[in-house]
Design a protein around this motif. Sequence first.
Motif, PDB file in Angstrom:
ATOM      1  N   GLU A 155       2.935 -15.876   6.933  1.00  0.00           N
ATOM      2  CA  GLU A 155       4.167 -15.866   6.143  1.00  0.00           C
ATOM      3  C   GLU A 155       3.889 -15.345   4.731  1.00  0.00           C
ATOM      4  OE1 GLU A 155       5.986 -19.678   6.087  1.00  0.00           O
ATOM      5  OE2 GLU A 155       6.312 -19.770   8.256  1.00  0.00           O
ATOM      6  N   GLU A 156       4.905 -14.702   4.161  1.00  0.00           N
ATOM      7  CA  GLU A 156       4.833 -14.228   2.778  1.00  0.00           C
ATOM      8  C   GLU A 156       4.696 -15.426   1.842  1.00  0.00           C
ATOM      9  OE1 GLU A 156       4.755 -11.091   0.163  1.00  0.00           O
ATOM     10  OE2 GLU A 156       5.634 -10.714   2.129  1.00  0.00           O
ATOM     11  N   ARG A 157       3.742 -15.360   0.906  1.00  0.00           N
ATOM     12  CA  ARG A 157       3.559 -16.415  -0.100  1.00  0.00           C
ATOM     13  C   ARG A 157       3.425 -15.772  -1.474  1.00  0.00           C
ATOM     14  NH1 ARG A 157      -1.448 -19.763   0.666  1.00  0.00           N
ATOM     15  NH2 ARG A 157      -2.313 -17.975   1.806  1.00  0.00           N
ATOM     16  N   PRO A 158       3.912 -16.440  -2.497  1.00  0.00           N
ATOM     17  CA  PRO A 158       3.791 -15.865  -3.849  1.00  0.00           C
ATOM     18  C   PRO A 158       2.359 -15.971  -4.361  1.00  0.00           C
ATOM     19  CG  PRO A 158       4.742 -18.056  -3.965  1.00  0.00           C
ATOM     20  CD  PRO A 158       4.641 -17.728  -2.499  1.00  0.00           C
ATOM     21  N   TYR A 159       2.042 -15.096  -5.316  1.00  0.00           N
ATOM     22  CA  TYR A 159       0.783 -15.201  -6.046  1.00  0.00           C
ATOM     23  C   TYR A 159       1.079 -15.904  -7.362  1.00  0.00           C
ATOM     24  CZ  TYR A 159      -0.782 -11.738  -2.653  1.00  0.00           C
ATOM     25  OH  TYR A 159      -1.094 -11.084  -1.482  1.00  0.00           O
ATOM     26  N   THR A 160       0.264 -16.887  -7.708  1.00  0.00           N
ATOM     27  CA  THR A 160       0.582 -17.735  -8.854  1.00  0.00           C
ATOM     28  C   THR A 160      -0.379 -17.576 -10.027  1.00  0.00           C
ATOM     29  OG1 THR A 160      -0.726 -19.561  -7.936  1.00  0.00           O
ATOM     30  CG2 THR A 160       1.603 -19.452  -7.304  1.00  0.00           C
ATOM     31  N   LEU A 161      -1.545 -16.930  -9.807  1.00  0.00           N
ATOM     32  CA  LEU A 161      -2.578 -16.888 -10.835  1.00  0.00           C
ATOM     33  C   LEU A 161      -2.702 -15.527 -11.507  1.00  0.00           C
ATOM     34  CD1 LEU A 161      -5.304 -18.978  -8.990  1.00  0.00           C
ATOM     35  CD2 LEU A 161      -3.594 -19.759 -10.651  1.00  0.00           C
ATOM     36  N   PHE A 162      -1.978 -14.545 -11.005  1.00  0.00           N
ATOM     37  CA  PHE A 162      -1.953 -13.214 -11.604  1.00  0.00           C
ATOM     38  C   PHE A 162      -0.726 -12.494 -11.065  1.00  0.00           C
ATOM     39  CE2 PHE A 162      -5.128 -13.418  -8.169  1.00  0.00           C
ATOM     40  CZ  PHE A 162      -4.472 -12.678  -7.190  1.00  0.00           C
ATOM     41  N   LYS A 163      -0.438 -11.344 -11.637  1.00  0.00           N
ATOM     42  CA  LYS A 163       0.722 -10.557 -11.218  1.00  0.00           C
ATOM     43  C   LYS A 163       0.293  -9.478 -10.245  1.00  0.00           C
ATOM     44  CE  LYS A 163       4.589  -7.781 -12.984  1.00  0.00           C
ATOM     45  NZ  LYS A 163       5.242  -7.216 -14.195  1.00  0.00           N
ATOM     46  N   VAL A 164       1.055  -9.312  -9.184  1.00  0.00           N
ATOM     47  CA  VAL A 164       0.802  -8.282  -8.180  1.00  0.00           C
ATOM     48  C   VAL A 164       1.928  -7.254  -8.256  1.00  0.00           C
ATOM     49  CG1 VAL A 164       0.567  -7.776  -5.722  1.00  0.00           C
ATOM     50  CG2 VAL A 164      -0.425  -9.872  -6.669  1.00  0.00           C
ATOM     51  N   LYS A 165       1.562  -6.009  -8.507  1.00  0.00           N
ATOM     52  CA  LYS A 165       2.526  -4.918  -8.618  1.00  0.00           C
ATOM     53  C   LYS A 165       2.317  -3.967  -7.444  1.00  0.00           C
ATOM     54  CE  LYS A 165       3.786  -1.044 -11.652  1.00  0.00           C
ATOM     55  NZ  LYS A 165       3.410  -0.317 -12.896  1.00  0.00           N
ATOM     56  N   PRO A 166       3.125  -4.075  -6.392  1.00  0.00           N
ATOM     57  CA  PRO A 166       2.935  -3.211  -5.226  1.00  0.00           C
ATOM     58  C   PRO A 166       3.135  -1.737  -5.582  1.00  0.00           C
ATOM     59  CG  PRO A 166       4.336  -5.082  -4.684  1.00  0.00           C
ATOM     60  CD  PRO A 166       4.194  -5.061  -6.176  1.00  0.00           C
ATOM     61  N   LEU A 167       2.295  -0.883  -5.002  1.00  0.00           N
ATOM     62  CA  LEU A 167       2.450   0.557  -5.145  1.00  0.00           C
ATOM     63  C   LEU A 167       3.047   1.187  -3.898  1.00  0.00           C
ATOM     64  CD1 LEU A 167      -0.819   1.578  -7.032  1.00  0.00           C
ATOM     65  CD2 LEU A 167       1.366   0.785  -7.941  1.00  0.00           C
ATOM     66  N   GLY A 168       3.302   0.394  -2.903  1.00  0.00           N
ATOM     67  CA  GLY A 168       3.922   0.849  -1.669  1.00  0.00           C
ATOM     68  C   GLY A 168       4.312  -0.363  -0.853  1.00  0.00           C
ATOM     69  N   PRO A 169       4.996  -0.183   0.268  1.00  0.00           N
ATOM     70  CA  PRO A 169       5.469  -1.333   1.035  1.00  0.00           C
ATOM     71  C   PRO A 169       4.389  -2.051   1.817  1.00  0.00           C
ATOM     72  CG  PRO A 169       6.092   0.719   2.117  1.00  0.00           C
ATOM     73  CD  PRO A 169       5.505   1.098   0.795  1.00  0.00           C
ATOM     74  N   ILE A 209       0.554  -1.020   1.690  1.00  0.00           N
ATOM     75  CA  ILE A 209      -0.832  -0.867   1.243  1.00  0.00           C
ATOM     76  C   ILE A 209      -0.868  -0.503  -0.222  1.00  0.00           C
ATOM     77  CG2 ILE A 209      -0.855   1.525   2.111  1.00  0.00           C
ATOM     78  CD1 ILE A 209      -3.892   1.230   2.492  1.00  0.00           C
ATOM     79  N   GLY A 210      -1.766  -1.184  -0.974  1.00  0.00           N
ATOM     80  CA  GLY A 210      -2.003  -0.829  -2.360  1.00  0.00           C
ATOM     81  C   GLY A 210      -1.182  -1.628  -3.347  1.00  0.00           C
ATOM     82  N   ALA A 211      -1.863  -2.343  -4.259  1.00  0.00           N
ATOM     83  CA  ALA A 211      -1.171  -3.095  -5.298  1.00  0.00           C
ATOM     84  C   ALA A 211      -2.053  -3.172  -6.535  1.00  0.00           C
ATOM     85  CB  ALA A 211      -0.823  -4.502  -4.813  1.00  0.00           C
ATOM     86  N   GLU A 212      -1.421  -3.038  -7.698  1.00  0.00           N
ATOM     87  CA  GLU A 212      -2.122  -3.247  -8.957  1.00  0.00           C
ATOM     88  C   GLU A 212      -2.106  -4.739  -9.286  1.00  0.00           C
ATOM     89  OE1 GLU A 212      -1.079  -0.905 -12.311  1.00  0.00           O
ATOM     90  OE2 GLU A 212      -1.034   0.986 -11.197  1.00  0.00           O
ATOM     91  N   ILE A 213      -3.241  -5.224  -9.767  1.00  0.00           N
ATOM     92  CA  ILE A 213      -3.385  -6.624 -10.168  1.00  0.00           C
ATOM     93  C   ILE A 213      -3.433  -6.678 -11.691  1.00  0.00           C
ATOM     94  CG2 ILE A 213      -4.792  -8.696 -10.003  1.00  0.00           C
ATOM     95  CD1 ILE A 213      -3.572  -7.802  -7.341  1.00  0.00           C
ATOM     96  N   GLU A 214      -2.565  -7.478 -12.268  1.00  0.00           N
ATOM     97  CA  GLU A 214      -2.519  -7.639 -13.716  1.00  0.00           C
ATOM     98  C   GLU A 214      -2.832  -9.094 -14.073  1.00  0.00           C
ATOM     99  OE1 GLU A 214       1.365  -6.398 -14.889  1.00  0.00           O
ATOM    100  OE2 GLU A 214       1.031  -4.282 -14.378  1.00  0.00           O
ATOM    101  N   GLY A 215      -3.668  -9.280 -15.092  1.00  0.00           N
ATOM    102  CA  GLY A 215      -3.970 -10.627 -15.549  1.00  0.00           C
ATOM    103  C   GLY A 215      -5.305 -11.164 -15.069  1.00  0.00           C
ATOM    104  N   VAL A 216      -6.191 -10.287 -14.568  1.00  0.00           N
ATOM    105  CA  VAL A 216      -7.527 -10.703 -14.138  1.00  0.00           C
ATOM    106  C   VAL A 216      -8.555  -9.840 -14.862  1.00  0.00           C
ATOM    107  CG1 VAL A 216      -9.148 -10.902 -12.217  1.00  0.00           C
ATOM    108  CG2 VAL A 216      -6.730 -11.467 -11.871  1.00  0.00           C
TER     109      VAL A 216
END
Length: 306
Positions: free
Chosen positions: A32-46, A48-55
Amino acid sequence: MSHAAVESRSYFPARELKAGARILKRLPDDVEERPYTLFKVKPLGPIIGAEIEGVDLGGELTPEVKAELHRAFLEWKVLFFRNQSLTSGQQLQFARQWGELEKHPFLPRGSSEEVTRFEKNANMTGNENVWHTDVTWRLEPALGSVLRLSEVPPLGGDTLWADMAAAYDNLPEEVKRQLDGLTAVHDFTSAFSRFLSPEQLKAKQEEFPAAEHPVVRTHPETGRKTLFVNAAFTVRIAGLEAEESEKLLAYLFRQAHIPEYQVRFHWEPNSVAFWDNRATQHYAVSDYFPNRRVAERISIAGDRPY
């Protein structure tokens, strides 16, 4: 399975061209889809591929951040981090948190044996512009890699990744059935022999004999079926006549070229990519010469595909 049964197969659908919607699943069916709570996830596509911000990759990761990053790594298959002013030592420290590191026997080394350094310019152009999965000629191909660019060209030099679980999902059902149980031979020779003397080549072939892997591997953590052949290192399908093997491989190699399965990343200085080598192929675009592009890669040892 008898050799005759393998030879009699027909691998291609009546129409290879497929227009319209495709099956694009980012997660396994039972996750199941779950949120990320410790950093921001910025998807670059539906899928595959996401930028991680805050690490900060140069700092000490808490167990909680590491666990959530690993979940993102499995779910997005390639993670991107920008503005990471890392030393080679810090890059090594980050990669080691995912397992034992491996040494590449053919590529130029950086500050240590585990660091592969790519310095590309007009005199040393890139040879990585073919869709491939790293080191599949090993009996235990890499789990993943961490790539950092310290110098980027003003234009060009992007890298693309393709989701090979999506590639498998979209194969016709008849083709999936026909691939079941097939294995393929992977060999480094065609890619790296030109850099070796005949004596060196013979020694390396004895050290790294051709490996045989399933054409469709099961991801050891997600359980997803993934197409596991690539144009750089897969040389033939075991048990098939040469012509039939070549036709089948050409058809399977083309699956990585479908844009719906891909993400394209534009590098900036101190950008980092961390990808799952078990689930993806990648392609480094060689369109920036005579400008320089400098990168360091560290690979994490994997397990034997099944």
